[in-house]
Design an enzyme around this catalytic site. Structure first.
Site, short mmCIF file in Angstrom:
data_model
loop_
_atom_site.label_atom_id
_atom_site.label_comp_id
_atom_site.label_asym_id
_atom_site.label_seq_id
_atom_site.Cartn_x
_atom_site.Cartn_y
_atom_site.Cartn_z
N CYS A 49 15.54 3.93 6.38
CA CYS A 49 15.59 2.27 7.04
C CYS A 49 16.91 2.23 7.55
O CYS A 49 17.03 1.06 8.08
CB CYS A 49 15.18 1.81 5.94
SG CYS A 49 13.51 1.97 5.33
N HIS A 68 17.11 -5.83 7.43
CA HIS A 68 16.20 -4.54 7.35
C HIS A 68 14.62 -5.30 7.02
O HIS A 68 14.95 -6.16 6.03
CB HIS A 68 16.33 -3.37 6.69
CG HIS A 68 15.60 -2.35 6.50
ND1 HIS A 68 14.69 -1.96 7.70
CD2 HIS A 68 14.73 -2.10 5.39
CE1 HIS A 68 13.56 -1.39 6.98
NE2 HIS A 68 13.81 -1.19 5.80
N ASN A 106 7.29 -3.10 7.99
CA ASN A 106 8.34 -2.10 7.82
C ASN A 106 8.31 -1.07 8.95
O ASN A 106 7.59 -0.30 8.75
CB ASN A 106 8.79 -1.92 6.50
CG ASN A 106 10.05 -0.95 6.35
OD1 ASN A 106 10.50 -0.84 7.23
ND2 ASN A 106 10.14 -0.75 5.03
O1 UT7 Z 1 12.32 0.10 3.69
C1 UT7 Z 1 12.72 1.07 2.77
C2 UT7 Z 1 12.90 0.53 1.35
N1 UT7 Z 1 11.67 0.08 1.07
C3 UT7 Z 1 11.52 -1.13 0.30
O2 UT7 Z 1 12.69 -1.94 0.05
C4 UT7 Z 1 10.60 -1.46 -0.51
C5 UT7 Z 1 10.84 -2.13 -1.84
N2 UT7 Z 1 9.59 -2.41 -2.76
C6 UT7 Z 1 8.97 -3.51 -2.33
O3 UT7 Z 1 9.06 -4.10 -1.46
C7 UT7 Z 1 7.75 -3.65 -3.64
O4 UT7 Z 1 7.96 -3.07 -4.63
C8 UT7 Z 1 6.37 -3.46 -3.25
C9 UT7 Z 1 5.96 -4.47 -1.91
C10 UT7 Z 1 6.26 -2.01 -2.69
C11 UT7 Z 1 5.41 -3.73 -4.33
O5 UT7 Z 1 5.55 -5.02 -4.83
P1 UT7 Z 1 5.83 -5.23 -6.29
O6 UT7 Z 1 5.77 -6.56 -6.54
O7 UT7 Z 1 7.04 -4.40 -6.76
O8 UT7 Z 1 4.70 -4.43 -7.05
P2 UT7 Z 1 4.55 -3.61 -8.12
O9 UT7 Z 1 4.81 -2.31 -7.61
O10 UT7 Z 1 5.19 -3.82 -9.45
O11 UT7 Z 1 3.07 -3.80 -8.48
C12 UT7 Z 1 2.56 -5.13 -9.34
C13 UT7 Z 1 1.13 -5.00 -9.51
C14 UT7 Z 1 0.62 -3.61 -10.36
O12 UT7 Z 1 -0.43 -3.95 -10.82
P3 UT7 Z 1 -0.32 -3.99 -12.49
O13 UT7 Z 1 0.03 -2.88 -12.88
O14 UT7 Z 1 0.63 -5.02 -12.66
O15 UT7 Z 1 -1.83 -4.20 -12.83
C15 UT7 Z 1 0.14 -2.74 -8.63
O16 UT7 Z 1 -0.81 -2.12 -9.26
O17 UT7 Z 1 0.37 -5.15 -8.08
C16 UT7 Z 1 -0.40 -3.93 -7.91
N3 UT7 Z 1 -0.45 -3.62 -6.56
C17 UT7 Z 1 -1.18 -4.18 -5.63
N4 UT7 Z 1 -2.30 -5.02 -5.84
C18 UT7 Z 1 -2.82 -5.50 -4.64
C19 UT7 Z 1 0.29 -2.74 -5.96
N5 UT7 Z 1 0.07 -2.63 -4.59
C20 UT7 Z 1 -0.92 -3.67 -4.26
C21 UT7 Z 1 -1.46 -4.15 -3.44
N6 UT7 Z 1 -2.55 -5.06 -3.54
N7 UT7 Z 1 -1.30 -3.57 -2.15
#
Ligand code: UT7
Length: 329
Positions: A116, A256, A286
């Protein structure tokens, strides 16, 4: 001798026609529009669907827009630097394929892999070639066909990524416009959180690697998020401080587009109000190396000569950085 700086003198962009909306994703994985919007800020992304089309096919129209705008002969281009994590093939470099497709027969070129942060690293690299006086016209293009490496059964990653390309032309300026300063960083210890397991020399493609879905982008989102929020904000603040600037001196933050919450944290840290931040994540998602030039493309008409811009990125590697640019037109 007059000091040369590398001015951005034109911008071009391309996004595919096909839209992949949050509603579409709801039919593919267990997710919903509200979750995606509130956690990332994304409503839809563009996908290059046509069979036989690759990253170079998005880079070409982006660069051709620049050639048209500047009435340039492709033979005048000295060098093409292509930032991408999704090259058409492992080799030859996509930059070479692009050069061939646009008729840039006098240009040398290479790909730059910094995920990225690829466009930011490529911009700095191209700028140094211009500052040296050795080259006069350099195309820096950021392009990624993320749909080629996204696992559309993995809800945590497939909701983020999209396809697109953005390009700039770098030319020498004797008036001080262009790239002023960059702070660029990488830390390979972050590799474990965002990578593609197979397809490289470590794990060449086999029936097993395919069956294990190891040819898709793997991301441990929470860890990347934690580093990204701090990394992008820290480096942007450091860049301002080093140049004795405050948020008031900055016309635009060009961040980004990985997650709206990371963008907001960076803007806050720089003391910038929302109206000075380029945000198009809602419509493209992204696009990895294409996010920064696609922002410049979308905002080109609002930019004024002399505007100070901070371009900032964080991504796989880890790689991150910030670059200060004074707009040339
Ligand atoms: O560009 C390259 C660099 N990349 C980035 O900068 C990305 C950085 N990371 C992020 O943007 C975020 O971590 C994500 C958008 C990928 C995920 O968001 P998050 O707030 O960190 O979610 P999480 O992974 O902590 O998951 C929270 C909950 C989990 O459920 P439980 O364990 O709390 O029950 C996940 O299973 O949300 C669940 N979850 C979803 N729910 C609905 C994960 N993906 C989804 C989804 N829809 N698509």
């Amino acid at each position: 001798m007059t000091k040369l700086t590398a001015a951005i003198t034109a911008v071009g962009g391309y996004v595919p026609e096909t839209r992949l909306t949050n509603a579409d994703l709801e039919k593919m994985v267990e997710t919903n529009d509200e979750w995606i919007k509130s956690r990332t800020g994304i409503s839809e992304r563009r996908i290059l669907k046509e069979p036989g089309k690759a990253s170079s096919d998005m880079a070409v129209p982006a660069i051709q827009e620049i050639l048209r705008k500047k009435n340039l002969d492709p033979k005048d281009i000295d060098c093409i630097i292509c930032a991408t994590s999704t090259p058409d093939m492992v080799f030859p470099a996509t930059a070479n394929l692009i050069g061939h497709k646009i008729g840039a027969t006098n240009a040398w070129g290479f790909d730059l892999a910094a995920a990225c942060s690829g466009f930011l690293f490529a911009l700095s690299t191209g700028a140094m070639y211009i500052e040296s006086g050795r080259f006069k016209k350099i195309i820096v293009v950021g392009v990624d066909k993320m749909s080629a490496i996204v696992d559309y059964t993995d809800r945590a990653t497939c909701i983020i990524f999209g396809d697109g390309a953005g390009a700039v032309l770098l030319e020498p300026s004797t008036n001080g416009f262009g790239v002023h300063d960059s702070i660029l960083k990488s830390d390979g210890s972050g590799g474990e959180f965002l990578h593609m397991k197979a397809g490289g020399s470590l794990r060449p493609a086999t029936a097993e690697t395919v069956a294990a879905r190891e040819h898709y982008a793997f991301q441990e989102g929470k860890s990347v998020f934690k580093f990204a929020v701090k990394g992008m904000a820290d480096v942007s603040a450091e860049l301002l401080e080093r140049n004795q600037l405050t948020g008031n001196d900055i016309a635009w933050l060009v961040p980004h587009q990985a997650n709206l919450r990371i963008i907001d944290a960076t803007a806050d840290r720089m003391g910038l109000s929302k109206d000075k931040v380029m945000i198009n994540i809602q419509k493209y998602g992204n696009t990895t190396a294409a996010t920064l030039p696609l922002c410049l493309w979308d905002w080109e008409n609002q930019l004024k000569k002399g505007d100070k811009l901070v371009l900032a990125a964080f991504g796989g590697g880890f790689t991150w950085g910030a670059t200060l640019v004074s707009w040339a037109y």
